[in-house]
Design an enzyme around this catalytic site. Structure first.
Site, PDB file in Angstrom:
ATOM      1  CD  GLU A 250      15.525   1.827 -13.653  1.00 21.83           C
ATOM      2  OE1 GLU A 250      15.200   3.010 -13.426  1.00 21.83           O
ATOM      3  OE2 GLU A 250      15.297   1.259 -14.737  1.00 21.83           O
ATOM      4  CE  LYS A 252       7.931   4.216  -6.111  1.00 13.65           C
ATOM      5  NZ  LYS A 252       7.765   5.624  -5.787  1.00 13.65           N
ATOM      6  NE  ARG A 272       2.274  11.176 -11.906  1.00  8.58           N
ATOM      7  CZ  ARG A 272       2.343  10.026 -11.255  1.00  8.58           C
ATOM      8  NH1 ARG A 272       3.422   9.722 -10.581  1.00  8.58           N
ATOM      9  NH2 ARG A 272       1.352   9.178 -11.276  1.00  8.58           N
ATOM     10  CD  GLU A 301      10.479  10.524  -9.180  1.00  8.53           C
ATOM     11  OE1 GLU A 301       9.950  10.308 -10.280  1.00  8.53           O
ATOM     12  OE2 GLU A 301       9.833  10.584  -8.109  1.00  8.53           O
ATOM     13  CG  PHE A 342      13.319   6.527 -14.821  1.00 15.00           C
ATOM     14  CD1 PHE A 342      12.248   6.241 -15.635  1.00 15.00           C
ATOM     15  CD2 PHE A 342      13.145   7.416 -13.774  1.00 15.00           C
ATOM     16  CE1 PHE A 342      11.013   6.828 -15.422  1.00 15.00           C
ATOM     17  CE2 PHE A 342      11.919   8.008 -13.540  1.00 15.00           C
ATOM     18  CZ  PHE A 342      10.843   7.717 -14.373  1.00 15.00           C
ATOM     19  NE  ARG A 433      -2.113   2.998 -11.025  1.00 14.32           N
ATOM     20  CZ  ARG A 433      -1.218   3.712 -10.345  1.00 14.32           C
ATOM     21  NH1 ARG A 433      -0.064   3.193  -9.999  1.00 14.32           N
ATOM     22  NH2 ARG A 433      -1.470   4.959 -10.030  1.00 14.32           N
ATOM     23  CE  LYS A 439       3.167   1.834  -6.949  1.00 15.32           C
ATOM     24  NZ  LYS A 439       2.465   3.096  -7.015  1.00 15.32           N
TER      25      LYS A 439
HETATM   26  P1  AMP Z   1       4.282   5.622  -7.186  1.00  8.28           P
HETATM   27  O1  AMP Z   1       4.433   7.096  -7.237  1.00  8.28           O
HETATM   28  O2  AMP Z   1       4.398   5.067  -5.824  1.00  8.28           O
HETATM   29  O3  AMP Z   1       3.124   5.133  -8.002  1.00  8.28           O
HETATM   30  O4  AMP Z   1       5.566   5.049  -7.946  1.00  8.28           O
HETATM   31  C1  AMP Z   1       5.865   5.303  -9.288  1.00  8.28           C
HETATM   32  C2  AMP Z   1       6.672   6.569  -9.421  1.00  8.28           C
HETATM   33  O5  AMP Z   1       7.984   6.407  -8.930  1.00  8.28           O
HETATM   34  C3  AMP Z   1       6.908   6.987 -10.853  1.00  8.28           C
HETATM   35  O6  AMP Z   1       5.799   7.674 -11.359  1.00  8.28           O
HETATM   36  C4  AMP Z   1       8.120   7.887 -10.751  1.00  8.28           C
HETATM   37  O7  AMP Z   1       7.723   9.213 -10.523  1.00  8.28           O
HETATM   38  C5  AMP Z   1       8.823   7.393  -9.504  1.00  8.28           C
HETATM   39  N1  AMP Z   1      10.160   6.805  -9.733  1.00  8.28           N
HETATM   40  C6  AMP Z   1      11.215   6.999  -8.907  1.00  8.28           C
HETATM   41  N2  AMP Z   1      12.282   6.355  -9.338  1.00  8.28           N
HETATM   42  C7  AMP Z   1      11.941   5.724 -10.485  1.00  8.28           C
HETATM   43  C8  AMP Z   1      12.638   4.883 -11.401  1.00  8.28           C
HETATM   44  N3  AMP Z   1      13.919   4.533 -11.235  1.00  8.28           N
HETATM   45  N4  AMP Z   1      11.930   4.406 -12.469  1.00  8.28           N
HETATM   46  C9  AMP Z   1      10.636   4.723 -12.639  1.00  8.28           C
HETATM   47  N5  AMP Z   1       9.935   5.519 -11.806  1.00  8.28           N
HETATM   48  C10 AMP Z   1      10.572   6.015 -10.733  1.00  8.28           C
END
Ligand code: AMP
Length: 578
Positions: A250, A252, A272, A301, A342, A433, A439
């Site tokens: 998906e 991000k 969150r 998001e 999502f 986690r 990601k």
């Molecule tokens: P990070 O903030 O780098 O830990 O990455 C995870 C975060 O990406 C999640 O907590 C979401 O806020 C965000 N995110 C953005 N797009 C998506 C998606 N398609 N699915 C899940 N999380 C997403």
């Protein structure tokens, strides 16, 4: 139960730095509640021991700052000058009041000693006072409470009021105590806790002896936000495919995570950090109400979109919208939002144990759209610039590395951060986690860290704090410093950060202050090094602040495990290059 008995144990907990001893003492509190056959007492003890009155999922606060507390303390006879001096000396308003107790006017000799209920119920009442002259009323309640209290009780009442207990109890430690006392595996309690976000409720239910697998109050429910499932870093797209098989990729999105709850016409949106931001996002609420299904919890998001280009606007713009309490209509015109949904966690019943494949199907049905990138790329590209307020995340299900990389580059091309790589067979595990959702971003992973200390700046920056000690956490919630960061912040950000630091100062040490670990920063760095400068054994080389993450709670910062994993990935990438 007498409050003084509870405070004596709080003091024991405070006096030891060993976690096992803290657990041992906390178990005494559980026993005290059990002896009195009072599960509700345990509930109150749990909240107070972490410096709260309300459950963690509620963003409600007591609304009493240090200056109001000082007013209350003055009104019972302590001299302001002495108080301020003692605070400066000890760095702790609780200890200061306790020490100066001899100045306090004597309460009537016939006064009953305070009970746990007296203290808890009064504080709860104080939090609920609103409207005209609420400040005065709050001060009156607090002075009465302090007047009736013993010196030691005053220490803890003051700290609870400022929501800073300083006895070193946190959720993981309380869960360990529950696990030991009630003989239930800690992982199981962690899973339930991530859904309820209410340590008091969990304690009460355990003491009541309910079947924790079946109890309705311990299950996911509408309008009680939960901690989201978090992703791990994938070393590469190829690695993720090798591990998962055929994942769902998906886009991000670069935004803020939101959780949307709806029942009938009632819609609530939470961050969150579990904060209620419904009022700031009226256009999203409207769109959600238009869906012909309800009774659900969805996740997505929230992105600020530049409608001329379809690209995301700077992250700061989303924060401006989320934080906005007034002039919301004007702000709505200025910054357009879109939520890319999502996941769905609840629809008429909890869906957490359902595989993602099926949850996604339900989500697609409700939104009448699947945004399958392979089939609908043109339509998606057309719609990026539209003023669509809600949409479903763009997806690509494939095991073909090249195709996945194309989707990844396309996602970057439309201005987003990278891709998420999800296992379609995975259930939803709140608050952790997981290795079922990854990601992948182009840059070496940035880290979310928390500020533990701040140092006054030099030269042009002498009016602000200029350097910050930053820390990651371990599984038990203990913090480990991993570097000092000073660069990457604009003057406006430095100014804002300095104000935030001043409001959470614990102690001053020369030109440095120790702060409550509450401010989350996202930092990049040149690399992670093994180092003996910090006790955790690692240090960030040339860290730089990407942004202040006001949308993230300190519990979600990266862990020492993450640091170790990134260190390994980094080593691998370097070996590949050579
Ligand atoms: P990070 O903030 O780098 O830990 O990455 C995870 C975060 O990406 C999640 O907590 C979401 O806020 C965000 N995110 C953005 N797009 C998506 C998606 N398609 N699915 C899940 N999380 C997403």
């Amino acid at each position: 139960m007498l409050f003084s008995e509870v405070c004596k144990v709080f003091m024991k907990i405070e006096e030891t730095s060993k976690r096992t001893e803290k657990i041992h003492h906390f178990i005494k509190l559980i026993r005290m509640a059990e002896k009195e056959n009072s599960p509700s007492s345990l509930r109150k003890i749990c909240y107070l021991s972490i410096g709260r009155v309300y459950p963690e999922y509620e963003s409600k606060e007591l609304g009493i700052g240090p200056s109001m507390l000082i007013e209350a303390v003055k009104s019972i006879g302590i001299k302001e000058k002495d108080l301020l001096e003692a605070i400066k000396e000890t760095g702790d308003i609780g200890i200061a009041i306790e020490k100066l107790s001899s100045q306090i006017k004597q309460a009537s000799l016939f006064q009953q000693p305070l009970t746990l209920d007296d203290v808890y119920d009064t504080l709860k009442k104080v939090g609920e006072i609103e409207g005209e002259s609420s400040q005065k009323k709050k001060i009156r309640y607090i002075s009465n409470l302090l007047l009736r209290a013993t010196p030691l009780e005053r220490r803890y009442i003051a700290r609870i009021i400022l929501e800073d207990m300083r006895i070193g109890m946190n959720i993981p430690t309380i869960l360990s105590a529950f696990s030991k006392y009630f003989g239930i595996p800690k992982e199981k309690l962690e899973r339930i806790y991530a859904v309820v976000n209410d340590i008091g409720l969990l304690g009460e239910k355990l003491l009541m002896g309910v079947d924790i697998d079946k109890d309705e109050d311990l299950k996911l429910k509408l309008f009680r936000p939960i901690r989201p499932m978090l992703a791990q870093i994938a070393p590469s797209i190829k690695d993720a495919i090798e591990e998962i098989g055929t994942p769902q990729f998906e886009t991000k999105y670069d935004g803020a995570r939101v959780q949307i709850h709806r029942s009938g016409d009632k819609v609530k949106i939470y961050t969150r950090k579990l904060e209620d931001i419904t009022n700031s996002l009226p256009e999203i609420v409207e769109e959600i109400k238009k869906l012909d299904r309800d009774n659900f919890i969805m996740e997505g998001e929230c992105v600020a979109i530049d409608l001329n280009t379809g690209r995301p606007r700077p992250f700061q713009d989303i924060l401006r919208r989320i934080r906005r309490k007034y002039d919301i209509e004007k702000m709505k015109e200025e910054i357009s939002l879109r939520v890319y949904l999502f996941d769905i966690l609840y629809h008429k019943e909890p869906l957490l144990d359902m595989p993602l494949k099926e949850r996604r199907k339900i989500l697609e049905e409700i939104l009448s759209e699947d945004n399958d990138w392979e089939k609908k790329r043109e339509k998606i590209e057309r719609e990026i610039k539209s003023d669509k307020k809600i949409d479903i995340s763009y997806k690509l299900v494939t095991r073909d590395v090249e195709k996945a990389e194309e989707f990844y580059r396309w996602s970057l091309g439309i201005g987003h951060e990278g891709v998420m790589i999800k296992n379609l067979n995975a259930v939803y595990t709140p608050g952790s986690r997981v290795r079922t959702m990854y990601k992948f971003k182009p840059t070496l992973e940035s880290l979310d860290v928390v500020i533990t200390k701040a140092k006054i700046g030099m030269g042009k920056r002498k009016d602000w704090y200029g350097s910050f000690e930053i820390a990651v956490r371990d599984e038990d919630g203990n913090l480990h410093p991993i570097g000092h960061v000073g660069s990457g912040l604009s003057e406006e950000e430095l100014d804002r950060l300095s104000k935030m630091i001043d409001s959470i100062k614990i102690k001053e040490e020369g030109d440095e202050v120790i702060v409550k670990p509450e401010i989350v920063l996202e930092v990049t760095y040149e690399e992670i090094q093994e180092s003996d400068k910090y006790s955790c054994g690692y240090a960030l080389r040339f860290p730089r602040v990407v942004r202040i993450r006001e949308d993230r709670p300190p519990e979600d910062i990266n862990t020492l495990e993450d640091v170790k994993r990134i260190f390994q990935i980094q080593k691998g990438r370097r070996a590949e290059k050579n």
